[in-house]
Write a protein that holds these residues in place. Sequence first.
Motif, short mmCIF file in Angstrom:
data_model
loop_
_atom_site.label_atom_id
_atom_site.label_comp_id
_atom_site.label_asym_id
_atom_site.label_seq_id
_atom_site.Cartn_x
_atom_site.Cartn_y
_atom_site.Cartn_z
N ALA A 155 0.43 -6.36 5.49
CA ALA A 155 -0.13 -5.76 6.70
C ALA A 155 -1.63 -5.55 6.53
N PRO A 156 -2.39 -5.66 7.64
CA PRO A 156 -3.82 -5.35 7.57
C PRO A 156 -4.01 -3.87 7.23
N LEU A 157 -5.12 -3.56 6.58
CA LEU A 157 -5.44 -2.19 6.21
C LEU A 157 -6.69 -1.75 6.96
N ALA A 158 -6.61 -0.64 7.67
CA ALA A 158 -7.75 -0.11 8.42
C ALA A 158 -8.60 0.79 7.53
N ALA A 159 -9.88 0.85 7.83
CA ALA A 159 -10.78 1.76 7.10
C ALA A 159 -10.24 3.18 7.24
N GLY A 160 -10.23 3.93 6.14
CA GLY A 160 -9.75 5.30 6.15
C GLY A 160 -8.30 5.44 5.75
N CYS A 161 -7.57 4.34 5.68
CA CYS A 161 -6.16 4.39 5.30
C CYS A 161 -6.01 4.65 3.80
N GLU A 162 -4.92 5.29 3.46
CA GLU A 162 -4.59 5.52 2.06
C GLU A 162 -3.74 4.35 1.58
N VAL A 163 -4.05 3.86 0.38
CA VAL A 163 -3.32 2.74 -0.22
C VAL A 163 -2.94 3.11 -1.64
N VAL A 164 -1.97 2.40 -2.20
CA VAL A 164 -1.57 2.62 -3.58
C VAL A 164 -2.04 1.43 -4.42
N VAL A 165 -2.52 1.72 -5.62
CA VAL A 165 -2.99 0.68 -6.54
C VAL A 165 -1.78 0.05 -7.21
#
Length: 70
Positions: free
Chosen positions: A41-51
Amino acid sequence: DRLTAQIVGELATVQQAMAPGELGRVELHGTLWHARNGGSAPLAAGCEVVVESVDGVELRVRETSDNTPT
């Protein structure tokens, strides 16, 4: 290595939108990192992601279950 073990599983914040497979930047513990969107999925600025993994100075990240900008 030790750094990889400490970073994998940590949460980071997307600094610029990234399409799947695209390279961008994330902030992790106050430091900006190059990161590749390893999810579907695309990731928007400000979103939290996991490494997911570390490759040199590049992180591979994916969306979390709650992928809303903070």
